[in-house]
Write a protein that holds these residues in place. Structure first.
Motif, short mmCIF file in Angstrom:
data_model
loop_
_atom_site.label_atom_id
_atom_site.label_comp_id
_atom_site.label_asym_id
_atom_site.label_seq_id
_atom_site.Cartn_x
_atom_site.Cartn_y
_atom_site.Cartn_z
N LYS A 47 69.30 75.04 67.96
CA LYS A 47 67.98 74.19 67.83
C LYS A 47 68.08 73.15 66.54
O LYS A 47 67.19 72.36 66.33
CB LYS A 47 66.83 74.98 67.40
CG LYS A 47 66.44 75.83 68.80
CD LYS A 47 65.87 74.73 69.75
CE LYS A 47 64.88 75.34 70.74
NZ LYS A 47 64.33 74.35 71.50
N PHE A 48 68.87 73.35 65.65
CA PHE A 48 69.00 72.60 64.47
C PHE A 48 70.09 71.54 64.18
O PHE A 48 71.34 71.76 64.82
CB PHE A 48 69.27 73.40 63.22
CG PHE A 48 68.20 74.61 62.87
CD1 PHE A 48 67.28 74.13 62.11
CD2 PHE A 48 68.05 75.73 63.57
CE1 PHE A 48 66.20 75.26 61.82
CE2 PHE A 48 67.08 76.60 63.37
CZ PHE A 48 66.08 76.37 62.46
N TYR A 71 64.63 71.60 62.27
CA TYR A 71 64.44 72.43 63.46
C TYR A 71 64.00 71.28 64.53
O TYR A 71 63.66 70.38 64.21
CB TYR A 71 63.16 73.37 63.23
CG TYR A 71 63.00 74.31 64.38
CD1 TYR A 71 63.90 75.04 64.78
CD2 TYR A 71 61.84 74.15 64.89
CE1 TYR A 71 63.78 76.07 65.94
CE2 TYR A 71 61.61 75.56 66.14
CZ TYR A 71 62.44 76.19 66.34
OH TYR A 71 62.20 76.85 67.36
N CYS A 95 61.79 72.29 58.51
CA CYS A 95 63.29 72.06 57.95
C CYS A 95 63.36 73.16 56.87
O CYS A 95 62.57 74.08 56.47
CB CYS A 95 63.36 70.67 57.58
SG CYS A 95 62.49 70.30 56.21
N MET A 139 58.21 76.53 62.05
CA MET A 139 59.43 75.88 61.24
C MET A 139 59.53 74.35 61.26
O MET A 139 59.35 73.87 62.49
CB MET A 139 60.59 76.55 61.75
CG MET A 139 61.09 77.71 61.13
SD MET A 139 62.79 78.19 61.76
CE MET A 139 62.80 78.71 63.35
#
Length: 116
Positions: free
Chosen positions: A86-87, A69, A53, A51
């Protein structure tokens, strides 16, 4: 039309053109390692299959955004975390110039975290 194209087709102009331009810039920034998939009904960009974005729409702000991410490791006042673990997100303001260079710089930073 593939599912990713369908996602963008459902978005009204001028947002569609803006997001398609951003999508193109992200994919061109590292064509050998950045790929695009549809996950959870959203266009996700992955770096070496991990991952990186994704693009989405905020009902709260009524704006599209890029969600990064490992955003929890990015320290920029333009990014919003709002309870995400996490984002972090960068809202896209249709009234302002698209901050392409800033977005690509953030992607380069995130890539440093996903190499491991």
């Amino acid at each position: 039309m593939n599912p990713i194209q369908e996602y963008f087709y459902r978005i009204e102009e001028p947002d569609r053109s803006t997001l398609l331009f951003l999508r193109k810039k992200i994919l061109e920034s590292d064509p050998e390692n950045i790929t695009e998939t549809l996950s959870f009904g959203l266009p996700f960009f992955k770096y070496k299959k991990k991952m990186l974005c994704y693009l989405y729409y905020s009902k709260k702000y009524k704006k599209h955004y890029v969600s990064f991410y490992h955003g929890d490791r990015l320290d920029y006042p333009e990014l919003l975390q709002e309870g995400r673990k996490k984002f972090k997100i960068l809202l896209i303001d249709r009234e302002a110039d698209l901050p392409v260079e800033f977005i690509l710089r953030l992607i380069e930073e995130v890539k440093q975290f996903v190499r491991a």
